[in-house]
Enzyme design. Structure first.
Site, short mmCIF file in Angstrom:
data_model
loop_
_atom_site.label_atom_id
_atom_site.label_comp_id
_atom_site.label_asym_id
_atom_site.label_seq_id
_atom_site.Cartn_x
_atom_site.Cartn_y
_atom_site.Cartn_z
N CYS A 280 76.63 -66.19 2.46
CA CYS A 280 78.01 -65.60 2.23
C CYS A 280 78.04 -65.13 0.69
O CYS A 280 78.81 -64.24 0.49
CB CYS A 280 79.33 -66.66 2.16
SG CYS A 280 79.59 -67.39 3.66
N GLU A 379 80.74 -56.52 4.93
CA GLU A 379 80.02 -57.63 4.90
C GLU A 379 78.46 -57.53 5.84
O GLU A 379 78.97 -57.42 7.01
CB GLU A 379 80.24 -58.83 4.90
CG GLU A 379 79.20 -60.17 4.85
CD GLU A 379 79.89 -61.52 4.84
OE1 GLU A 379 79.26 -62.30 3.91
OE2 GLU A 379 80.79 -61.70 5.42
#
Length: 479
Positions: A280, A379
């Site tokens: 992350c 992402e």
């Protein structure tokens, strides 16, 4: 691996589920385990056990809770190799990285064991005589935790350790792509003799997560995963209750004209490609001042091209397979989108067919990017970084802040004023300057904007499992 058939851990014992699914090794797609496909009935049994156990566990002396946590941490460290091999087998990260994850898990148990004995209250002055006001912190209750596959033990540990230290009980549902290592962790918990029902494990896929998220018996939900899934959970909780959510990243890195370029390249290579970019807080997009842009791209390209890819069990490998075929497809899409929009792949850029059927992708650097490219605003969650030049530092900050991501950002500069200015201006929960370790165990870790809310780690992470009570006692006549 010694475990091939997994069971849920409910109320202090191993419980099978009626149906199972096959877990695969992403390096070769071979079956590694039969995993329970837990139903709402299984989840309900775990919640019932946790509620029953909470009645006693909440009042257990903190020093006793601490001893349990220390014991589990010791057992985890003793079984470090076994746990690390399970991680590598089920989700692909290199054995060295997996071993480091287990080591940090053990340290989390010890850290929160100590924090368990530091839950303090305070005495508040009253505006009249004859009254005493005490503010105390008490455990929230029964916790539902849903965790991802990229750090299958560490992200379980952050929730498990803090919850137990606070006096809560917990039901953990790990990702369907990472069931083996959590099951082994619960074998450690069982060995430590933790009272029945205090910590419970339900394994499963598509049906299990919603059953946990929507169960009315939880007093708090803690989730780590994608922004999209986190949003669904937040919208679907059956009643008002506390939530902790650590969601997606798309983390930027800014390299100024006053940066140590060698250090910046080393940091980008480490945080961009560690765990195949499936972190992350992985560096996704890099903004480099135009005066050092060419040097940075050349050096990063050379360093990334030297990374070796293969089965994570091989200690000489730098980058293992991606955990899922779906993730591999996203990476491929982002690379193709960037090329179609005019970017240049300086190294990598394709799947590694010679290692098929495993989920392998070449570590990839894309230069000449612009903000419209997917890699620069979504992402990627894979071994790819996009790089673009900037001339004005304010513009670089605006680009870095210009997505919904707010988890972590990175800066490289040799100018102290720039370091403080960028640390202040970047709208992220974690900002690392001249390093790429945005989180440490004793400091708060969490996101903002689309990257979630609430924190884990440190004293603040423990407080997320506590609630305040004001106890006001009249002991005299007063005024």
């Amino acid at each position: 691996m010694t475990i091939t058939t997994l069971n849920n851990y409910i109320d202090g014992g191993w419980v099978p589920s009626e149906t199972t699914f096959k877990a695969l090794n992403p390096a070769d797609e071979k079956v590694i385990a039969e995993v329970p496909a837990s139903t709402a009935t299984d989840v309900d049994a775990a919640v019932t056990a946790a509620r029953r156990a909470f009645a006693d566990w909440r009042h257990v002396n903190p020093t006793v809770r601490a001893r349990y946590l220390h014991t589990i941490g010791d057992i985890v460290k003793t079984r470090e190799r076994e746990l690390a091999e399970a991680i590598t087998t089920e989700m692909g990260k290199t054995i060295g990285e997996a071993t480091g994850e287990v080591d940090k898990l053990a340290k989390a148990f010890h850290f929160y064991a100590e924090e368990a004995t530091r839950i303090h209250g305070e005495v508040i002055p009253n505006d009249v005589d004859g009254f005493a006001s005490m503010v105390v912190q008490e455990p929230i209750g029964v916790i539902g935790a849903i965790t991802p596959w990229n750090y299958p033990l560490e992200l379980v540990g952050w929730k498990l350790c803090a919850a137990l230290a606070a006096g809560c009980t917990i039901v953990i549902k790990p990702s369907q792509y990472a069931s083996l290592s959590p099951a082994l962790l619960f074998a450690c918990i069982d060995e430590a003799g933790l009272p029945a029902g205090v910590a419970n494990l339900v394994l499963g896929g598509g049906e299990t997560g919603p059953a946990v998220a929507g169960h009315p018996g939880f007093d708090k939900l803690a989730f780590t995963g994608s922004t999209a899934t986190g949003g669904k959970i937040a919208r679907g909780v059956p009643a008002a209750k506390p939530l902790t959510m650590e969601l997606g990243g798309s983390c930027p890195m800014i390299v100024t004209d006053r940066a140590d370029i060698a250090a910046a390249v080393a940091g980008a290579a480490r945080r961009g490609f560690r765990n195949a970019g499936q972190i992350c807080i992985a560096i996704n997009r890099i903004y480099v001042h135009e005066t050092v842009y060419s040097e940075f791209v050349d050096r990063l390209t050379a360093k990334v091209s030297e990374l070796t890819v293969g089965n994570g069990m091989d200690p000489t490998v730098d980058v293992g397979p991606m955990a899922t075929r779906a993730g591999l497809d996203v990476v491929d899409q982002h690379v193709r989108d960037a090329v179609a929009r005019g970017a240049t792949v300086t190294t990598g850029g394709t799947r590694i067919e010679t290692l098929a059927p495993g989920n392998f992708y070449q570590p990839t650097v894309i230069a000449g990017c612009n903000p419209d490219m997917l890699v620069m605003h979504e992402e990627t969650f894979g071994p790819v970084v996009g790089v673009m030049p900037f001339s004005d530092l304010k513009n670089a900050v605006d680009l870095a802040n210009g997505t919904e991501a707010g988890l972590a950002a990175y800066v490289y500069t040799g100018d102290l004023a720039q370091a403080h200015d960028l640390g202040r201006l970047l709208d992220f929960g974690n900002v690392a300057v001249n390093n790429v370790d945005a989180g440490i165990m004793n400091a708060p870790y969490g996101g903002r904007k689309g990257s979630g809310f609430g924190v884990e780690h440190g004293k603040a992470g423990l407080e997320g499992y506590l609630q305040y009570k004001h106890l006001r006692i009249r002991y005299g006549t007063g005024q």
